[in-house]
Motif scaffolding. Structure first.
Motif, short mmCIF file in Angstrom:
data_model
loop_
_atom_site.label_atom_id
_atom_site.label_comp_id
_atom_site.label_asym_id
_atom_site.label_seq_id
_atom_site.Cartn_x
_atom_site.Cartn_y
_atom_site.Cartn_z
N SER A 116 0.82 -1.22 0.00
CA SER A 116 0.00 0.00 0.00
C SER A 116 0.85 1.27 0.00
O SER A 116 0.49 2.24 -0.64
N THR A 117 1.97 1.26 0.71
CA THR A 117 2.84 2.44 0.79
C THR A 117 4.30 2.01 0.71
O THR A 117 4.70 1.03 1.33
N VAL A 118 5.07 2.78 -0.04
CA VAL A 118 6.51 2.58 -0.11
C VAL A 118 7.16 3.92 0.25
O VAL A 118 6.97 4.91 -0.45
N GLY A 131 -2.04 -1.79 4.13
CA GLY A 131 -2.52 -0.51 4.65
C GLY A 131 -2.68 -0.43 6.15
O GLY A 131 -3.29 0.50 6.66
N ASN A 132 -2.11 -1.36 6.90
CA ASN A 132 -2.32 -1.37 8.35
C ASN A 132 -1.11 -0.90 9.16
O ASN A 132 -1.09 -1.02 10.36
N GLY A 133 -0.11 -0.38 8.49
CA GLY A 133 1.07 0.12 9.20
C GLY A 133 2.14 -0.92 9.43
O GLY A 133 3.24 -0.59 9.84
N ASN A 134 1.84 -2.19 9.19
CA ASN A 134 2.85 -3.23 9.32
C ASN A 134 3.57 -3.40 7.99
O ASN A 134 2.99 -3.21 6.94
N GLY A 135 4.83 -3.79 8.06
CA GLY A 135 5.57 -3.98 6.82
C GLY A 135 7.01 -4.33 7.08
O GLY A 135 7.35 -4.95 8.10
N TYR A 136 7.86 -3.91 6.17
CA TYR A 136 9.27 -4.28 6.21
C TYR A 136 10.12 -3.04 5.99
O TYR A 136 9.74 -2.13 5.27
N ASP A 137 11.30 -3.05 6.60
CA ASP A 137 12.30 -2.00 6.40
C ASP A 137 13.55 -2.65 5.81
O ASP A 137 13.97 -3.71 6.26
N GLU A 159 -0.55 -0.31 -11.32
CA GLU A 159 -0.15 -0.64 -9.94
C GLU A 159 0.26 0.61 -9.18
O GLU A 159 0.03 0.72 -7.97
N ARG A 160 0.88 1.58 -9.87
CA ARG A 160 1.31 2.81 -9.21
C ARG A 160 0.13 3.65 -8.71
O ARG A 160 0.28 4.45 -7.80
N LEU A 161 -1.04 3.45 -9.30
CA LEU A 161 -2.23 4.18 -8.83
C LEU A 161 -2.65 3.74 -7.43
O LEU A 161 -3.18 4.54 -6.66
N TYR A 162 -2.38 2.48 -7.10
CA TYR A 162 -2.81 1.93 -5.81
C TYR A 162 -1.70 1.90 -4.76
O TYR A 162 -1.98 1.60 -3.61
N ILE A 163 -0.49 2.20 -5.17
CA ILE A 163 0.64 2.19 -4.23
C ILE A 163 1.15 3.61 -4.08
O ILE A 163 1.51 4.26 -5.07
N ASP A 164 1.21 4.07 -2.84
CA ASP A 164 1.70 5.42 -2.54
C ASP A 164 3.23 5.34 -2.39
O ASP A 164 3.73 4.78 -1.43
N ILE A 165 3.95 5.89 -3.37
CA ILE A 165 5.41 5.89 -3.34
C ILE A 165 5.85 7.31 -3.03
O ILE A 165 5.56 8.24 -3.77
N LYS A 166 6.57 7.46 -1.90
CA LYS A 166 6.99 8.80 -1.51
C LYS A 166 8.38 8.80 -0.89
O LYS A 166 8.80 7.82 -0.28
N SER A 167 9.06 9.93 -1.06
CA SER A 167 10.38 10.13 -0.44
C SER A 167 10.18 10.78 0.91
O SER A 167 9.33 11.67 1.07
N ILE A 168 10.95 10.33 1.88
CA ILE A 168 10.84 10.91 3.22
C ILE A 168 12.12 11.64 3.58
O ILE A 168 13.13 11.48 3.00
#
Length: 168
Positions: A116-118, A131-137, A159-168
């Motif tokens: 859901s988010t990268v 989308g629940n805040g769990n994932g991998y680093d 696929e990019r429409l459903y995945i939020d890819i952002k720089s932090i």
């Protein structure tokens, strides 16, 4: 303590020192020179005093191991293109390869549909699943721009429409 030292050298960013024109080769050669000097002092102590200064040998070995972090091989093995690959509907994320003679590292396979988010940062990547805040680093070697370009190239437009890819 050793972990903190290794973590410092792993997260050390050469770009921050670019105004001094210092490169990875400079750092690697400096650390190898230090390791060689420690080794020479250990052998001179052994030769003249007939006793081995074991801590000097360990420090020398540690310096040789840390110098690997600044090699071209390390940068190539841990680049985004080598650690993140797409295989069908799965994205394979490999862990950082910190040891010189290891060809494989632990892998995590994540389905594209679950992502859901990268979040992308300098030398790091975070993947949130379902989308629940769990994932991998993951740790990588590269700027956030390089990592983002590679990650975006792995997904289709749909696929990019459903995945939020952002720089932090």
């Amino acid at each position: 303590m050793l972990f903190e030292i290794f973590h410092y050298f792993h997260t050390f960013d050469i770009e921050e020192m670019s105004q001094l024109n210092m490169t990875n080769i400079f750092y690697r050669n400096s650390i190898i020179l230090l390791a060689s000097l420690l080794l020479a002092v250990a052998f001179m102590s052994w030769h003249y005093n007939n006793e081995v200064e074991i801590y000097l040998l360990f420090l020398s070995i540690f310096c040789f191991m840390v110098s690997y972090r600044f090699s071209h091989e390390y940068k190539f093995k841990n680049s985004p293109a080598n650690l993140i690959k797409r295989n069908g509907n799965m994205i394979e994320f490999s862990r950082l390869k910190t040891v010189p003679f290891v060809k494989k590292s632990a892998q995590v396979d994540v389905s594209v549909s679950r992502m859901s988010t990268v979040n992308i940062g300098r030398n790091c990547l975070s993947v949130i699943i379902d989308g629940n805040g769990n994932g991998y680093d993951f740790q990588l070697v590269g700027s956030d721009i390089e990592i983002k370009q590679h990650v975006e190239s792995l997904f289709t437009e749909q696929e990019r429409l459903y995945i939020d890819i952002k720089s932090i």
